[in-house]
Write an enzyme that holds these catalytic residues in place. Structure first.
Site, short mmCIF file in Angstrom:
data_model
loop_
_atom_site.label_atom_id
_atom_site.label_comp_id
_atom_site.label_asym_id
_atom_site.label_seq_id
_atom_site.Cartn_x
_atom_site.Cartn_y
_atom_site.Cartn_z
N THR A 186 -20.10 -25.94 -15.02
CA THR A 186 -20.87 -25.29 -16.08
C THR A 186 -20.83 -23.77 -15.99
O THR A 186 -20.70 -23.22 -14.88
CB THR A 186 -22.34 -25.75 -15.99
OG1 THR A 186 -23.14 -24.94 -16.86
CG2 THR A 186 -22.91 -25.57 -14.58
N TYR A 206 -30.19 -26.30 -11.54
CA TYR A 206 -29.04 -26.97 -12.17
C TYR A 206 -27.73 -26.25 -11.81
O TYR A 206 -26.79 -26.85 -11.31
CB TYR A 206 -29.23 -27.03 -13.69
CG TYR A 206 -27.99 -27.43 -14.43
CD1 TYR A 206 -27.44 -28.70 -14.24
CD2 TYR A 206 -27.33 -26.55 -15.29
CE1 TYR A 206 -26.27 -29.07 -14.91
CE2 TYR A 206 -26.18 -26.91 -15.95
CZ TYR A 206 -25.65 -28.17 -15.76
OH TYR A 206 -24.49 -28.52 -16.41
#
Ligand code: UDP
Length: 310
Positions: free
Chosen positions: A101, A125
């Site tokens: 990501t 995250y």
């Protein structure tokens, strides 16, 4: 991805605990309903045939939830992923494609972001993804397990014939939320902040079509099959669009008014996140073809109309 691999004649086994996935989304190959954390399930699947590669899409992805419940993220995204890599080693599977990501970068120091940009994630995250990326480098050096980490910017869009599209519960992503406001499934969409240092004050993101992402995974498999070295790639179009531009594009595509409510900034949102994907183009021979924001919204709208019956 499974659909695309089916089109390319690849045999696929999907392992999914269906905590967020959908049985009817597996349009090709075999579905094993089971948990990546369950070593017995991994042993059963990995010993059932000889696998060329494993592709990992099984992370939790909500930034906000990762702040309030980090244990959930570290356990699944780190511990269970390391357990999967251990099982792969034991079964002799030596290639891995990992969904990473743009959140590994944290607050951008410059834009667009290339792969050399410092990795300083600002939420759990992003940290879980960066931890796995680092483990993958170490595993290559020590065990010869070769991998590609693909750092998605803003994945959006749908299969062009609406075979598949976004179905998150709850939905938190901008493009489906805007289109649900267009179809009448929601009363409005909330714009999270209009006081950013951008031309119209709303956040700028790089929206990349899900089919282009799938193609990048296909190219990554080929790259690894050809002996490519472990590497991470940024995946985006290189074009930034503001939240307001997404709303305006959705109004133009759908012909619906789309009510907007003004909201506060969302914690942890950088003003601008745009990819420099030159490395993926050069090394993976990847070329985003499914287009710009308009095509993304058109394809997502076809899917939303079907889902909403609108
Ligand atoms: N956003 C928004 N309203 C929403 C959801 C998202 O204004 O209801 C904004 C969000 O602040 C960000 C952009 O839209 O600037 C994209 O957010 P999304 O959650 O889709 O993806 P992310 O950038 O978090 O990966």
């Amino acid at each position: 991805m499974v659909w695309l691999l089916g089109q390319r004649g690849v045999h696929v086994v999907t392992l999914d605990n269906l905590s967020a996935g959908h049985r009817d989304a597996v349009l090709h190959g075999e579905l094993v309903v089971g948990d990546m954390a369950d070593r017995a399930v991994l042993d059963r699947v990995l010993s059932s045939r000889r696998f060329d590669a494993v592709m990992h899409f099984a992370s939790y992805i909500q930034v906000g939830e990762s702040v309030t419940d980090p244990a959930k993220y570290y356990l699944n995204n780190v511990a269970h992923t390391l357990a999967l890599l251990a099982a792969m080693r034991d079964h002799g599977v030596q290639r891995f494609v990992f969904s990473s990501t743009a959140a590994v970068f944290g607050e951008p120091r410059y834009s667009p972001l290339d792969e050399r940009h410092p990795r300083e994630p600002i939420n759990p995250y992003g940290r879980t993804k960066w931890m796995i990326e680092q483990a993958l480098d170490d595993y290559d050096r020590a065990y010869g397990l070769r991998s590609v980490s693909l750092r998605y910017f803003n994945a959006a869009g749908a299969h062009p014939e609406a075979l598949l599209g976004e179905r998150h519960e709850p939905e938190t992503h901008l493009v489906p939320l805007v289109l649900q406001a267009a179809s009448g499934r929601r009363p409005h969409v909330t714009v999270f902040g209009r006081d950013y240092d951008t031309p119209d004050g709303t956040c700028i993101r790089d929206y990349i079509h899900v089919m282009d992402l799938a193609e990048a995974h296909w190219q990554a498999l080929r790259y690894l099959a050809d002996g490519g070295a472990t590497r991470a790639f940024n995946l985006g179009n290189g074009d930034g669009y503001s939240v307001q531009q997404v709303v305006d594009t959705a109004r133009a595509v759908t012909g619906r008014p789309i009510a907007v409510q003004e909201g506060a900034r969302r914690a942890g949102d950088p003003a601008r996140l745009v990819a420099d994907a030159a490395l993926a183009r050069a090394v993976l021979q990847w070329q985003p073809r499914h287009g710009d924001l308009r095509t993304i919204v058109q394809d997502a709208w076809r899917w939303e109309r079907r889902a909403a019956g609108a």
